[in-house]
Design an enzyme around this catalytic site. Sequence first.
Site, PDB file in Angstrom:
ATOM      1  N   GLU A  56       0.818  -1.220   0.000  1.00 51.56           N
ATOM      2  CA  GLU A  56       0.000   0.000   0.000  1.00 51.56           C
ATOM      3  C   GLU A  56       0.851   1.269   0.000  1.00 51.56           C
ATOM      4  O   GLU A  56       0.465   2.276  -0.608  1.00 51.56           O
ATOM      5  CB  GLU A  56      -0.947   0.011   1.203  1.00 51.56           C
ATOM      6  CG  GLU A  56      -2.051  -1.027   1.149  1.00 51.56           C
ATOM      7  CD  GLU A  56      -1.673  -2.367   1.761  1.00 51.56           C
ATOM      8  OE1 GLU A  56      -2.547  -3.248   1.867  1.00 51.56           O
ATOM      9  OE2 GLU A  56      -0.484  -2.525   2.132  1.00 51.56           O
ATOM     10  N   PHE A  90     -11.836  -7.139  13.762  1.00 53.05           N
ATOM     11  CA  PHE A  90     -10.717  -7.605  12.946  1.00 53.05           C
ATOM     12  C   PHE A  90     -10.381  -6.568  11.876  1.00 53.05           C
ATOM     13  O   PHE A  90     -11.249  -6.096  11.150  1.00 53.05           O
ATOM     14  CB  PHE A  90     -11.075  -8.940  12.287  1.00 53.05           C
ATOM     15  CG  PHE A  90     -10.009  -9.456  11.353  1.00 53.05           C
ATOM     16  CD1 PHE A  90      -8.766  -9.850  11.832  1.00 53.05           C
ATOM     17  CD2 PHE A  90     -10.248  -9.524   9.986  1.00 53.05           C
ATOM     18  CE1 PHE A  90      -7.789 -10.319  10.976  1.00 53.05           C
ATOM     19  CE2 PHE A  90      -9.269  -9.998   9.117  1.00 53.05           C
ATOM     20  CZ  PHE A  90      -8.045 -10.396   9.612  1.00 53.05           C
ATOM     21  N   GLN A  91      -9.115  -6.201  11.796  1.00 56.65           N
ATOM     22  CA  GLN A  91      -8.592  -5.221  10.848  1.00 56.65           C
ATOM     23  C   GLN A  91      -9.294  -3.867  10.972  1.00 56.65           C
ATOM     24  O   GLN A  91      -9.501  -3.166   9.984  1.00 56.65           O
ATOM     25  CB  GLN A  91      -8.663  -5.748   9.410  1.00 56.65           C
ATOM     26  CG  GLN A  91      -7.676  -6.877   9.152  1.00 56.65           C
ATOM     27  CD  GLN A  91      -7.475  -7.188   7.683  1.00 56.65           C
ATOM     28  OE1 GLN A  91      -8.366  -6.995   6.864  1.00 56.65           O
ATOM     29  NE2 GLN A  91      -6.290  -7.704   7.343  1.00 56.65           N
ATOM     30  N   LYS A 136     -17.732  -1.229   5.257  1.00 56.70           N
ATOM     31  CA  LYS A 136     -18.092  -2.289   4.318  1.00 56.70           C
ATOM     32  C   LYS A 136     -19.599  -2.359   4.090  1.00 56.70           C
ATOM     33  O   LYS A 136     -20.056  -2.575   2.958  1.00 56.70           O
ATOM     34  CB  LYS A 136     -17.575  -3.635   4.837  1.00 56.70           C
ATOM     35  CG  LYS A 136     -17.743  -4.783   3.841  1.00 56.70           C
ATOM     36  CD  LYS A 136     -17.049  -6.048   4.327  1.00 56.70           C
ATOM     37  CE  LYS A 136     -17.132  -7.157   3.277  1.00 56.70           C
ATOM     38  NZ  LYS A 136     -16.395  -8.379   3.713  1.00 56.70           N
ATOM     39  N   MET A 149      23.872   9.590   3.533  1.00 52.31           N
ATOM     40  CA  MET A 149      23.775  10.882   4.200  1.00 52.31           C
ATOM     41  C   MET A 149      24.017  10.750   5.699  1.00 52.31           C
ATOM     42  O   MET A 149      24.651  11.613   6.323  1.00 52.31           O
ATOM     43  CB  MET A 149      22.413  11.527   3.934  1.00 52.31           C
ATOM     44  CG  MET A 149      22.302  12.956   4.443  1.00 52.31           C
ATOM     45  SD  MET A 149      23.470  14.094   3.658  1.00 52.31           S
ATOM     46  CE  MET A 149      22.554  14.558   2.192  1.00 52.31           C
TER      47      MET A 149
END
Length: 589
Positions: A60, A122-123, A172, A488
């Site tokens: 993602e 969940f999630q 959802k 760096m």
Amino acid sequence: MARPEPPHPQETLTGAQALVRSLERVGAEVVFGIPGGAILPAYDPLFDSKTVRHILVRHEQGGGHAAEGYAQATGKVGVCMATSGPGATNLVTPIADAYMDSVPMVAITGQVPSAAIGTDAFQEADIVGITMPITKHNFLVQHVEDIPHTMAAAFHLAATGRPGPVLVDLPKDILQASGPFSWPTTLDLPGYRPTSRPHAKQIREAARLIASASRPVLYVGGGVLKARASAELRTLAELTGIPLVTTLMARGAFPDSHRQHLGMPGMHGTVAAVTALQKADLLITLGARFDDRVTGKLSSFAPHAAIIHADIDPAEIGKNRAADVPIVGDCRETIADLVVAVQEVYNSGSRADITGWWRQVDGWRRTYPLGYEDPPDGSLAPQHVIRRIGSIAGPEAIYVSGVGQHQMWASQFISYENPYTWLNSGGAGTMGYAVPAAMGAKVGRPEATVWAIDGDGCFQMTNQELVTCAMEGIPIKVAIINNGNLGMVRQWQTLFYEGRYSNTNLNSKRIPDFVKLADAMGCVGLRCESKDEVDATIEKAMAIDDLPVVVDFVVGEDAMVWPMVAAGTSNDEILAARDTRPVWGEDDV
């Protein structure tokens, strides 16, 4: 938010269908995303869309940076999509990156069903709460009939005023529910009234200061590019004859080859640019925000200068440096009005002589040009590699960098003649930006050659998106500036930590084998280790246009980025090389 009255007759769609229909109505061309449980209902109608292309990324974060690259290269709104929980939280870094760099982006996330919100389902993650500080606005959609208006508002907010990321969170059950689809004919967004037209009185006062200043500098920031104002900027610059600097986010807004361009200011800017700002009596600040990487120690920045500050975001005016003439407005309209107003002042016979100022500026430019030395051990100089990529690929190519030494060298040693040909993570400084952002840029500008200039550290964070490039036919080119270290950080350890190299050696010259890794991901892998092979290797990469190409440029580990203003110090203390004194002093005022 009040819901608009729908016209009759109404079309009934599921929330998922309404989402896809909305994407089609706003003109979205591509969505970078990954499906998952909560967002899965949206993927069914997306499968049938004839106008919206979905690109299945491998992470993602890559999808978010790809949306950024697409937006920065095209000026359009980038779109990314993820499921709830970890899918959404993986977007946090690119959302924060887009917020810092004012990139127009809409992030669409799935959410657990409405009834489960707040139960640690969940999630589940409160992505609206998590991203509130790093979005221009965000929405949690609670009614299926709100989807069209919410999506229209999200794209409008992302693209107008000061651009930025907007998040739309969709439970959802809202995606699965059915309701009337009504596309809004107007948008009523109470409190959102960005000012595009600058105030005429402020423009006149700015013009008066410009005409009377004896040591003026045009301080140009990324807002000029966001406003598509490069042509207007050139008109103003050539009308006034004033020296000009472009920040890291504004590279390409004004041609590097133009005589008035002093280069980039800031921590690793040119001596001429940094010095001119310090010694100026007027800064005409256009779409810049007095970032700490430009100002150094703020209290000592440009101590003799009056400030004209033009920005579309009123929150930036006076945030870091008080403005003598504040101008709130779109940079394109502001600069166009300044051209007219300055010409009027000139026509009245008022115009300061800045030839003496130019003698000073040209002296700094001659005395301290950008340069580098080949490593004494015979290893390949990274600056040489990047300079040759810029020369061979040319000014029409798009260059996308990661963050670190290679980013600074790419900003210094490639000549940017055109806007929207330099993409990088400026404000957030996000390692791993280059490969996915280059992918997005190539999707948006398929006709352009796109080079990702990456470091071996950055590359190992998001290189999985090369699989996406190979599978989706996105032939970007990647130059890995492989010094085997977090370069760096190593430079700072050399300068400020007595050479104690704690956890900066990546051993990337041994593991992984980047050529084999590129081959394994469906790309062409090349390696270059000597100066006499550089041009031929770049030309070989340029000749391949049907597959992504990865070139492992094995370079010396001790090269440093110069000039340098150490963090927290005054720009007066700019160093041209290691262990030198400041390159100029009070006698140069």
